[in-house]
Design a protein around this motif. Structure first.
Motif, mmCIF file in Angstrom:
data_model
loop_
_atom_site.group_PDB
_atom_site.id
_atom_site.type_symbol
_atom_site.label_atom_id
_atom_site.label_comp_id
_atom_site.label_asym_id
_atom_site.label_seq_id
_atom_site.Cartn_x
_atom_site.Cartn_y
_atom_site.Cartn_z
ATOM 1 N N ARG A 20 0.842 -1.189 0.000
ATOM 2 C CA ARG A 20 0.000 0.000 0.000
ATOM 3 C C ARG A 20 0.879 1.242 0.000
ATOM 4 O O ARG A 20 2.073 1.166 0.294
ATOM 5 N N ILE A 21 0.279 2.369 -0.315
ATOM 6 C CA ILE A 21 0.986 3.638 -0.291
ATOM 7 C C ILE A 21 1.419 3.919 1.150
ATOM 8 O O ILE A 21 0.651 3.707 2.078
ATOM 9 N N GLY A 22 2.649 4.387 1.337
ATOM 10 C CA GLY A 22 3.150 4.699 2.661
ATOM 11 C C GLY A 22 3.925 3.563 3.302
ATOM 12 O O GLY A 22 4.561 3.751 4.329
ATOM 13 N N ASP A 23 3.880 2.377 2.709
ATOM 14 C CA ASP A 23 4.651 1.255 3.246
ATOM 15 C C ASP A 23 6.130 1.472 2.987
ATOM 16 O O ASP A 23 6.514 1.993 1.945
ATOM 17 N N THR A 24 6.952 1.071 3.933
ATOM 18 C CA THR A 24 8.395 1.043 3.714
ATOM 19 C C THR A 24 8.717 -0.352 3.228
ATOM 20 O O THR A 24 8.390 -1.335 3.889
ATOM 21 N N VAL A 25 9.302 -0.439 2.047
ATOM 22 C CA VAL A 25 9.562 -1.745 1.432
ATOM 23 C C VAL A 25 11.047 -1.911 1.147
ATOM 24 O O VAL A 25 11.792 -0.944 1.050
ATOM 25 N N ARG A 26 11.439 -3.166 1.002
ATOM 26 C CA ARG A 26 12.803 -3.517 0.607
ATOM 27 C C ARG A 26 12.660 -4.302 -0.696
ATOM 28 O O ARG A 26 12.210 -5.442 -0.696
ATOM 29 N N ALA A 27 13.032 -3.679 -1.818
ATOM 30 C CA ALA A 27 12.902 -4.292 -3.138
ATOM 31 C C ALA A 27 14.237 -4.911 -3.553
ATOM 32 O O ALA A 27 15.260 -4.237 -3.557
ATOM 33 N N ARG A 90 0.447 5.161 8.319
ATOM 34 C CA ARG A 90 -0.885 5.717 8.130
ATOM 35 C C ARG A 90 -0.758 6.940 7.230
ATOM 36 O O ARG A 90 -0.050 7.890 7.572
ATOM 37 N N VAL A 91 -1.414 6.909 6.086
ATOM 38 C CA VAL A 91 -1.386 8.039 5.164
ATOM 39 C C VAL A 91 -2.812 8.357 4.746
ATOM 40 O O VAL A 91 -3.703 7.511 4.799
ATOM 41 N N ARG A 92 -3.014 9.585 4.314
ATOM 42 C CA ARG A 92 -4.347 10.028 3.898
ATOM 43 C C ARG A 92 -4.346 10.515 2.460
ATOM 44 O O ARG A 92 -5.248 11.239 2.040
ATOM 45 N N ILE A 112 2.115 2.104 11.605
ATOM 46 C CA ILE A 112 0.977 1.293 12.026
ATOM 47 C C ILE A 112 1.491 -0.099 12.333
ATOM 48 O O ILE A 112 2.222 -0.689 11.535
ATOM 49 N N LYS A 113 1.117 -0.605 13.489
ATOM 50 C CA LYS A 113 1.495 -1.968 13.850
ATOM 51 C C LYS A 113 0.408 -2.908 13.346
ATOM 52 O O LYS A 113 -0.776 -2.676 13.555
ATOM 53 N N VAL A 114 0.817 -3.983 12.685
ATOM 54 C CA VAL A 114 -0.139 -4.923 12.111
ATOM 55 C C VAL A 114 -0.163 -6.176 12.972
ATOM 56 O O VAL A 114 0.880 -6.754 13.270
ATOM 57 N N GLN A 115 -1.357 -6.577 13.402
ATOM 58 C CA GLN A 115 -1.522 -7.780 14.192
ATOM 59 C C GLN A 115 -2.569 -8.662 13.532
ATOM 60 O O GLN A 115 -3.503 -8.179 12.901
ATOM 61 N N LYS A 126 -3.256 -0.821 14.061
ATOM 62 C CA LYS A 126 -3.417 0.242 15.049
ATOM 63 C C LYS A 126 -2.154 1.067 15.089
ATOM 64 O O LYS A 126 -1.074 0.608 14.724
ATOM 65 N N LYS A 127 -2.305 2.296 15.546
ATOM 66 C CA LYS A 127 -1.165 3.201 15.600
ATOM 67 C C LYS A 127 -0.189 2.737 16.666
ATOM 68 O O LYS A 127 -0.581 2.246 17.713
#
Length: 137
Positions: A20-27, A90-92, A112-115, A126-127
């Motif tokens: 998604r937009i705003g994700d930090t990725v390692r390509a 989290r982006v808008r 954002i922490k993903v669980q 959640k934040k």
């Protein structure tokens, strides 16, 4: 038109992650230099995604030695080994072009922490800030 769709489906990668937009990725991209081949890793924030099906591309922005560098990766390219999601933010906005003007700490996004829940397997987001306050209390 149906034939074009079938050919595109054959060329798509099956294990493409949900980016998604705003994700930090390692390509991890495969680079060919002469007769040698190596894998180069680019880590940065996804500021833009466009296209659909096998034409989908993502633009990754990172700051390298104080200079902002943006690189466009075709998501279903055979040169793209894999894409790892490092963290979510989290982006808008759909396009994060405003990050080009920001420097240092101002260019950070709220993480954002993903669980995943044990019972249903659903993903909860959640934040980080709220999670830290709950842990301290």
């Amino acid at each position: 038109m149906n034939l074009v769709h079938q050919i595109e489906q054959q060329q798509m990668k099956q294990e493409a992650p949900q980016i998604r937009i705003g994700d930090t990725v390692r390509a991890h991209i495969r680079i060919v230099e002469g007769n040698k081949e190596r894998v180069q890793v680019v880590e940065g924030v996804v500021i833009k995604m466009r296209g659909s099906a096998n034409r989908k591309t993502l633009t990754v922005r990172k700051v390298s030695f104080g200079v902002g560098v943006e690189r466009i990766f075709p998501l279903h390219s055979p040169r793209l080994e894999k894409v790892e999601i490092v963290k979510h933010a989290r982006v808008r906005r759909a396009k994060l072009y405003f990050l080009r003007e920001l420097r240092g700490k101002a260019a950070r996004l709220k993480e954002i922490k993903v669980q995943t829940t044990k019972k249903t397997g659903r993903v909860r987001r959640k934040k980080i800030k709220a999670a830290k306050k709950a842990a301290e209390a």
